[in-house]
Design a protein around this motif. Structure first.
Motif, short mmCIF file in Angstrom:
data_model
loop_
_atom_site.label_atom_id
_atom_site.label_comp_id
_atom_site.label_asym_id
_atom_site.label_seq_id
_atom_site.Cartn_x
_atom_site.Cartn_y
_atom_site.Cartn_z
N VAL A 208 44.68 33.14 31.27
CA VAL A 208 42.70 33.36 30.68
C VAL A 208 42.28 32.30 32.19
CG1 VAL A 208 42.45 30.78 29.84
CG2 VAL A 208 44.05 32.28 29.06
N ASN A 209 43.37 31.18 32.89
CA ASN A 209 42.76 31.08 34.98
C ASN A 209 42.19 32.24 35.47
OD1 ASN A 209 41.34 29.24 33.27
ND2 ASN A 209 43.88 28.20 33.48
N GLU A 210 43.14 33.42 35.58
CA GLU A 210 42.95 34.45 36.24
C GLU A 210 42.20 35.40 36.32
OE1 GLU A 210 47.38 34.90 37.70
OE2 GLU A 210 47.06 32.29 38.23
N GLU A 211 41.74 36.52 37.35
CA GLU A 211 41.68 37.71 37.19
C GLU A 211 42.37 38.94 36.67
OE1 GLU A 211 38.37 40.65 39.76
OE2 GLU A 211 38.48 38.80 40.87
N VAL A 212 42.65 38.99 35.96
CA VAL A 212 43.23 39.51 34.99
C VAL A 212 43.64 41.89 35.46
CG1 VAL A 212 44.98 41.55 32.58
CG2 VAL A 212 44.06 38.95 32.70
N VAL A 213 44.05 42.00 35.57
CA VAL A 213 43.70 43.72 36.53
C VAL A 213 44.52 44.57 35.54
CG1 VAL A 213 42.50 43.26 38.49
CG2 VAL A 213 44.51 43.59 38.99
N THR A 214 44.47 45.94 35.08
CA THR A 214 45.72 47.09 34.85
C THR A 214 45.99 47.15 36.45
OG1 THR A 214 43.81 48.33 35.10
CG2 THR A 214 43.90 47.21 32.51
N PHE A 215 47.60 48.35 35.61
CA PHE A 215 48.07 48.49 36.84
C PHE A 215 47.15 49.50 37.72
CE2 PHE A 215 52.48 47.50 35.56
CZ PHE A 215 52.40 46.22 35.79
N GLY B 242 49.47 47.06 24.56
CA GLY B 242 49.76 47.55 24.82
C GLY B 242 49.95 48.82 26.34
N ILE B 243 49.16 47.28 27.03
CA ILE B 243 48.83 48.05 28.38
C ILE B 243 49.35 47.21 29.21
CG2 ILE B 243 47.27 48.19 30.40
CD1 ILE B 243 45.86 48.69 27.63
N TRP B 244 49.87 47.71 30.29
CA TRP B 244 50.54 46.97 31.31
C TRP B 244 49.57 46.08 32.21
CZ3 TRP B 244 55.48 43.89 31.47
CH2 TRP B 244 55.80 44.36 30.61
N VAL B 245 49.80 44.72 32.73
CA VAL B 245 48.13 43.61 33.49
C VAL B 245 49.10 43.10 33.75
CG1 VAL B 245 46.76 44.29 31.61
CG2 VAL B 245 48.03 41.71 31.19
N THR B 246 48.62 42.08 35.09
CA THR B 246 49.05 41.67 36.15
C THR B 246 47.68 40.83 36.19
OG1 THR B 246 50.24 41.17 38.11
CG2 THR B 246 49.07 43.30 38.44
N THR B 247 47.60 39.96 37.51
CA THR B 247 46.42 39.05 38.00
C THR B 247 46.10 39.82 39.17
OG1 THR B 247 47.49 37.34 38.87
CG2 THR B 247 46.89 37.31 36.39
N LEU B 248 45.16 39.77 39.13
CA LEU B 248 45.11 39.36 41.08
C LEU B 248 45.46 38.23 42.17
CD1 LEU B 248 41.05 40.63 42.11
CD2 LEU B 248 43.34 42.42 42.03
N GLN B 249 46.08 37.26 41.55
CA GLN B 249 46.75 36.85 42.05
C GLN B 249 48.56 35.86 42.28
OE1 GLN B 249 44.28 36.03 40.36
NE2 GLN B 249 42.36 34.81 40.35
N ALA B 250 48.42 36.80 41.17
CA ALA B 250 49.47 37.81 41.17
C ALA B 250 50.21 38.18 42.07
CB ALA B 250 50.03 38.12 39.94
N TYR B 251 49.61 38.47 42.50
CA TYR B 251 49.59 40.70 43.65
C TYR B 251 49.79 39.74 44.56
CZ TYR B 251 49.09 43.94 46.96
OH TYR B 251 48.62 44.61 47.71
N GLN B 252 48.49 38.87 44.76
CA GLN B 252 48.58 37.70 45.76
C GLN B 252 50.13 37.07 46.48
OE1 GLN B 252 45.26 35.45 44.95
NE2 GLN B 252 44.01 37.75 46.60
N ARG B 253 50.35 36.60 45.21
CA ARG B 253 51.68 35.75 45.31
C ARG B 253 52.91 36.42 45.72
NH1 ARG B 253 49.37 32.79 41.18
NH2 ARG B 253 50.47 34.00 39.69
N PHE B 254 52.42 37.86 45.70
CA PHE B 254 53.71 38.88 45.58
C PHE B 254 54.16 39.22 47.03
CE2 PHE B 254 55.17 43.49 45.27
CZ PHE B 254 55.95 43.67 45.31
N VAL B 255 52.83 39.72 47.69
CA VAL B 255 52.75 40.36 48.95
C VAL B 255 52.76 39.09 49.68
CG1 VAL B 255 51.84 42.09 48.48
CG2 VAL B 255 50.08 40.29 49.43
#
Length: 75
Positions: free
Chosen positions: A14-21, A62-75
Motif C-alpha cells: 500500500v505504502n511502497e511503490e509496487v513494480v512487476t518483475f 497471478g503476477i509476481w510483484v515487489t517494491t522499489l524499496q524492497a529492492y533497495q533493501r535487497f541490494v
C-alpha cells in the motif's frame, strides 16, 4: 532469529511503490557488461536469494510483484 528474518522480508504493497518483475528487470538494467537483467534473475533472487538474502515479493493477481524499496533493501 527466524522471526526477525521473516519480518525483514515483508513488503508494504500500500505504502511502497509496487513494480512487476518485468519492470524491475528493466529498471535494474545491465549488470554483466552489455547484457540486460533477465526476469528469471529476479525470480531467482526471490526464490533462492543472493548471499543468503531473498528479495521480498508477493503474488498479486497471478503476477509476481515487489517494491522499489524492497529492492533497495535487497541490494
Amino acid at each position: 532469529r527466524l522471526l526477525t528474518s521473516v519480518l525483514a522480508a515483508t513488503i508494504d504493497l500500500v505504502n511502497e511503490e509496487v513494480v512487476t518483475f518485468v519492470e524491475l528487470a528493466r529498471l535494474v538494467g545491465c549488470r554483466r557488461g552489455k547484457r540486460p537483467t533477465h526476469v528469471a534473475t529476479i525470480h531467482r533472487w526471490r526464490q533462492f536469494g543472493l548471499n543468503g538474502i531473498r528479495l521480498a515479493a508477493a503474488k498479486q493477481g497471478g503476477i509476481w510483484v515487489t517494491t522499489l524499496q524492497a529492492y533497495q533493501r535487497f541490494v
